[in-house]
Structure formats: structure tokens, C-alpha cells
Design a protein around this motif. Sequence first.
Motif, PDB file in Angstrom:
ATOM      1  N   HIS A  45       0.931  -1.124  -0.065  1.00  0.00           N
ATOM      2  CA  HIS A  45       0.153  -0.200   0.040  1.00  0.00           C
ATOM      3  C   HIS A  45       0.800   1.397   0.068  1.00  0.00           C
ATOM      4  O   HIS A  45       1.660   1.593   0.995  1.00  0.00           O
ATOM      5  N   TRP A  46       0.822   1.887  -1.183  1.00  0.00           N
ATOM      6  CA  TRP A  46       1.687   3.174  -1.126  1.00  0.00           C
ATOM      7  C   TRP A  46       1.115   4.202  -1.974  1.00  0.00           C
ATOM      8  O   TRP A  46       0.575   3.842  -3.195  1.00  0.00           O
ATOM      9  N   GLY A  47       0.874   5.291  -1.423  1.00  0.00           N
ATOM     10  CA  GLY A  47       0.320   6.452  -2.229  1.00  0.00           C
ATOM     11  C   GLY A  47       0.757   7.807  -1.543  1.00  0.00           C
ATOM     12  O   GLY A  47       1.530   7.812  -0.526  1.00  0.00           O
ATOM     13  N   LEU A  48      -0.023   8.938  -1.739  1.00  0.00           N
ATOM     14  CA  LEU A  48       0.094  10.217  -1.027  1.00  0.00           C
ATOM     15  C   LEU A  48      -0.050  10.005   0.363  1.00  0.00           C
ATOM     16  O   LEU A  48       0.746  10.925   1.227  1.00  0.00           O
ATOM     17  N   TYR A  49      -0.939   9.101   0.965  1.00  0.00           N
ATOM     18  CA  TYR A  49      -1.077   8.623   2.180  1.00  0.00           C
ATOM     19  C   TYR A  49       0.144   8.681   3.032  1.00  0.00           C
ATOM     20  O   TYR A  49       0.192   8.748   4.336  1.00  0.00           O
ATOM     21  N   ALA A  50       1.345   8.314   2.407  1.00  0.00           N
ATOM     22  CA  ALA A  50       2.528   7.876   2.982  1.00  0.00           C
ATOM     23  C   ALA A  50       3.104   9.044   3.613  1.00  0.00           C
ATOM     24  O   ALA A  50       3.797   9.226   4.715  1.00  0.00           O
ATOM     25  N   ILE A  51       2.692  10.370   3.025  1.00  0.00           N
ATOM     26  CA  ILE A  51       3.487  11.559   3.499  1.00  0.00           C
ATOM     27  C   ILE A  51       2.931  11.929   4.835  1.00  0.00           C
ATOM     28  O   ILE A  51       3.636  11.932   6.031  1.00  0.00           O
ATOM     29  N   PRO A  52       1.545  11.983   5.101  1.00  0.00           N
ATOM     30  CA  PRO A  52       1.121  12.319   6.606  1.00  0.00           C
ATOM     31  C   PRO A  52       1.558  11.237   7.546  1.00  0.00           C
ATOM     32  O   PRO A  52       1.663  11.349   8.650  1.00  0.00           O
ATOM     33  N   GLY A  53       1.586   9.864   6.942  1.00  0.00           N
ATOM     34  CA  GLY A  53       1.938   8.863   7.758  1.00  0.00           C
ATOM     35  C   GLY A  53       0.908   8.257   8.657  1.00  0.00           C
ATOM     36  O   GLY A  53       1.486   7.827   9.796  1.00  0.00           O
ATOM     37  N   ARG A  54      -0.292   8.352   8.529  1.00  0.00           N
ATOM     38  CA  ARG A  54      -1.205   8.011   9.406  1.00  0.00           C
ATOM     39  C   ARG A  54      -2.128   7.050   8.813  1.00  0.00           C
ATOM     40  O   ARG A  54      -3.452   6.925   9.078  1.00  0.00           O
ATOM     41  N   GLY A  55      -1.666   6.116   7.917  1.00  0.00           N
ATOM     42  CA  GLY A  55      -2.656   5.197   7.365  1.00  0.00           C
ATOM     43  C   GLY A  55      -3.289   5.664   6.028  1.00  0.00           C
ATOM     44  O   GLY A  55      -3.430   6.764   5.844  1.00  0.00           O
ATOM     45  N   ARG A  71      -2.878  18.713  -2.337  1.00  0.00           N
ATOM     46  CA  ARG A  71      -1.634  19.526  -2.459  1.00  0.00           C
ATOM     47  C   ARG A  71      -0.447  18.633  -2.083  1.00  0.00           C
ATOM     48  O   ARG A  71       0.673  18.918  -2.379  1.00  0.00           O
ATOM     49  N   LEU A  72      -1.098  17.510  -1.433  1.00  0.00           N
ATOM     50  CA  LEU A  72       0.169  16.320  -1.047  1.00  0.00           C
ATOM     51  C   LEU A  72       0.911  16.063  -2.451  1.00  0.00           C
ATOM     52  O   LEU A  72       2.028  15.659  -2.235  1.00  0.00           O
ATOM     53  N   ALA A  73       0.235  16.142  -3.249  1.00  0.00           N
ATOM     54  CA  ALA A  73       0.884  15.504  -4.660  1.00  0.00           C
ATOM     55  C   ALA A  73       1.776  16.648  -5.033  1.00  0.00           C
ATOM     56  O   ALA A  73       2.868  16.034  -5.984  1.00  0.00           O
ATOM     57  N   GLN A  74       1.863  17.660  -4.701  1.00  0.00           N
ATOM     58  CA  GLN A  74       3.165  18.738  -4.845  1.00  0.00           C
ATOM     59  C   GLN A  74       4.249  18.348  -4.042  1.00  0.00           C
ATOM     60  O   GLN A  74       5.235  18.983  -4.596  1.00  0.00           O
ATOM     61  N   GLN A  75       4.143  17.595  -3.014  1.00  0.00           N
ATOM     62  CA  GLN A  75       5.387  17.063  -2.312  1.00  0.00           C
ATOM     63  C   GLN A  75       5.754  15.978  -2.458  1.00  0.00           C
ATOM     64  O   GLN A  75       6.787  15.513  -1.968  1.00  0.00           O
ATOM     65  N   PHE A  76       5.124  14.931  -3.282  1.00  0.00           N
ATOM     66  CA  PHE A  76       5.213  13.762  -3.311  1.00  0.00           C
ATOM     67  C   PHE A  76       6.347  13.516  -4.248  1.00  0.00           C
ATOM     68  O   PHE A  76       6.070  13.420  -5.506  1.00  0.00           O
ATOM     69  N   ASN A  77       7.745  13.102  -3.689  1.00  0.00           N
ATOM     70  CA  ASN A  77       8.665  12.934  -4.850  1.00  0.00           C
ATOM     71  C   ASN A  77       9.857  12.139  -4.117  1.00  0.00           C
ATOM     72  O   ASN A  77      10.780  12.401  -3.450  1.00  0.00           O
ATOM     73  N   PRO A  78       9.351  10.720  -4.247  1.00  0.00           N
ATOM     74  CA  PRO A  78      10.194   9.691  -3.241  1.00  0.00           C
ATOM     75  C   PRO A  78      11.490   9.379  -3.794  1.00  0.00           C
ATOM     76  O   PRO A  78      11.200   8.333  -4.803  1.00  0.00           O
ATOM     77  N   THR A  79      12.276  10.192  -3.837  1.00  0.00           N
ATOM     78  CA  THR A  79      13.584   9.907  -4.593  1.00  0.00           C
ATOM     79  C   THR A  79      14.323   8.562  -4.126  1.00  0.00           C
ATOM     80  O   THR A  79      15.005   8.067  -4.985  1.00  0.00           O
ATOM     81  N   ALA A  80      13.923   8.079  -3.133  1.00  0.00           N
ATOM     82  CA  ALA A  80      14.559   6.679  -2.744  1.00  0.00           C
ATOM     83  C   ALA A  80      13.641   5.542  -3.266  1.00  0.00           C
ATOM     84  O   ALA A  80      13.926   4.310  -3.073  1.00  0.00           O
TER      85      ALA A  80
END
Length: 447
Positions: A45-55, A71-80
Amino acid sequence: MNIACKPYARRLLAALAILWLGIAGAADRERIDWWREARFGMFVHWGLYAIPGRGEWVQWNEQIPVEQYARLAQQFNPTAFDANAWAGLAKSAGMKYMVFTSRHHDGFAMFDDGGNPFTSVNTAAHRDFVGEYVKAARQAGLGVGLYYSPLDWRYPGFFFPDLQRASAEAMREQYQRQMKALLSNYGKIDVLWFDGGEADWLSFGGDWGGAEAGANWVKRPWGKHYKGGFDWGHQQVYEMLRRQQPDILINGRADMREDFHSREGEGALGAFDNRQPWELCSTIAGAWGYQPGMVPRPLDHYIRLLVNVVGRDGNLLLNVGPGPDGRIDEVQAQRLREIGGWLGKYGDSIYATRGGPFLPGDYGVSTHHGNTIYVHVLKWAQDKLVLPAIPARVLRASALTGGAVQLAQNGQGVELTLPAAQRDAIDTIIALELDGPAAAIGTRAVP
Ligand code: GLC
């Protein structure tokens, strides 16, 4: 030719029909064979919700306005993010297939959906994660599965499918378009894992009660179905998916003919079932979507879970929720590798086995393959294990986990003795070699 007056022609047609049904049945069986043999897969399970980290339910649980969440989509840049690392980890855990959330209930597509602005391609990441994942899993020799949620919280039509019919129809339009993209653009997909597509899940299973119900929302009672006018159009999708991906396996959460059934959460382990293929999904720690600092349970917990599932003739789909940078927490990765270590030693008693013939009981479970029954003893009630009689001769009993088993077989049953010091702390696996195929023995309850 008038077939009706030619009895042999009718017989020929009947024979052809039987043959066709036989072939169709066999084709169904073959389609699912690899999956049944696989027994163990990785859910991601992986998507924008990983940013706030509350499921993955964070948006709904906290009633975050759609525009704010977006707006989370503008921060989502998972370089790893490294799909090969995920697939490599799945392999070292002994998993044989993966299922990745292409789009969850929040509506954010992790793939290229043309002009739709709410995708990982058209926002900060500028990447097609489904594409990268499919390629990596395929290269690693794993079965490739996609999770997809037809429901999308951004559409009021999900909550009010009749009042907001145009919105519900737009949601359906998105569903059909995205299905087409997922089924056509990424090569062969082995599993389509639906979630939230049942008509009975519309408006979260509630109905407006009218005056007689106190003008309230009422939970639809078990067995009562959605009676409104909105239709998901699943039949069209079903036809398309069978046309585009004839071998794809689907679970049963979108009112379509299912290839396998989903049981959700460890509490849903349930009963032995060797007729309808099924899979239990469960998380390694915490929610399905990322929560920081979630420590998995000790190894024995997952071994027992896997063994209990396989001994009931099911598959286990164990979930990880990678963090916002795309990495899977190291403590969880470590536990997965340990499970893989155990499977490296005892995989013969898991992969390509079927559950039974001894049904699950206080002692543990059993599996079988060819002429061998594997008894997984999870608990010794006394100094020996007494199993019911079987119509086959046990030629040899040996413990995969070490020690010397004493075997006694007579008309009453099969007795296995192993000194306490030679038993395994997690699962003592005793292989019984028979003089014929174990599959021929019917299931037997262990008193
Ligand atoms: C549920 C939840 C969801 C999760 C899924 C996994 O139905 O809605 O968040 O993805 O179960 O089985």
C-alpha cells in the motif's frame, strides 16, 4: 441437416458440449494453478497517504478537504523509490507474487492516466510507479498484481449515488477508463485485486431511512442490497478484462465472478476451505498505508500465521506500507528476510502444497504434496501426537526440523512421538511418506 432427427448427431453434440465444459473447467483450473502453488505474496500500500503517515484512510478519518489533500501531490517526490528493491525484498522473503495499490480510495493514480491531473505522472514525482513496479516484479520472476479501488472519495456520487447521479457516473467513467489503461499499457497482469467496488458498498452500505426510520441513515442489514438506480457497469469491465488479459485472476470485491476470495485481517483466518481458492491479507505492522516506527511482531507470529493459512488451503498476502521516500522500514524488511530464511529451509512443506488431509486443530495443521503429508505441529498436547486413521501406509516419518520421530500406525490411527527436546519452538514439521498420493485421502478431523 435436421439435427433433431439424427440421434447420433445429437449424441455427438452432447459429447462436444461435455468436452467443451471439461476444457473450460480445466482452463479455469490451470489459470489459478500458479497462484495456488505460490502460497505467499507481498501486498504494498503506497500513495500520497504515506506523507502524513497515518494510514491510507487518513483523508477520510480526518475529513481532510479534497483540495487540501490534493496538495500532497506537489510534495510527493520519493527519491528513494526503487521497485527493484521491493521486488528483491519480496523474493528474499520467499514471496512469489506482489500486489501494488495502483489507486486507492483517495483517487490518486500511481500511473499514467492521460490528461487526469491527479496522477503521479502529472504532479511532483513525474513518474509512472505502476510501470516501474510491473517491470521490476516481472523481471524478478514474481506474479504481478494490481490493487484498484473503483470507489473514489473525491466524488460525492460515491456517498449519494442517486442524489448525485452525474458525479457517480463520472466516477464510473474514470473507473472504466483507468481499467482500460491498466489492462492495456503494462503488458501481462496476473492479478487484479479489487477493493470497494461492490454496489452494496455505495454510501458505505447505508440508506436514507425515510420518515418511518426516523429520517436517519440506516445501515443496510446483512442480506439487503443497494436498490438505487446507479450501476457500476462491472459487466463491461469484466468483459474487457477477460478479453485483454485472458489469464488474469480477480478477487471478489467488485460484484464480478471471482477467481479467488479475499479474507481480510488475521481475525478472518476462518475455516479450512479447499474448494473455493482464497487468500488472507494482513499487515506486517500497523495500518495498510505507512505509519512511522511500526515494529513487527516476532518471527514466530508470521510463521504460525503462514502455516495456519496454508494448512487451511489458502494463500497469505502480507502487506508493507513503504514510507514517503519509497523505502520499506528496515525492521520490517529484516523480519521479511527472516521469514524467507525459514521458507528456504522448510518451503517444501508450504509451496505447491494443498491443505489437509488432517484438518486444522489444537495440534496445528497439515499440508500435502505428491505422496507426502507434512504435519505442522504448533502445539504438543501430550508426549505424542495421535492422528486419525488414513487409507494409506506410512512408509517413513521424518522431522524436517530435526530429531528422530517414532512412528506407529494401525487401524486406529497414526501415532507420532518426538522427545520434547527435539521439538521445534515454532513449528515441528513431520513428513509422512505414503505408499500412494496424499491427495487421494479425504480430509479428516483430528480429535
Ligand atoms: C479495506 C480498506 C483498505 C485496504 C483493504 C485491504 O477494504 O478499505 O484501506 O486497502 O481493505 O484489504
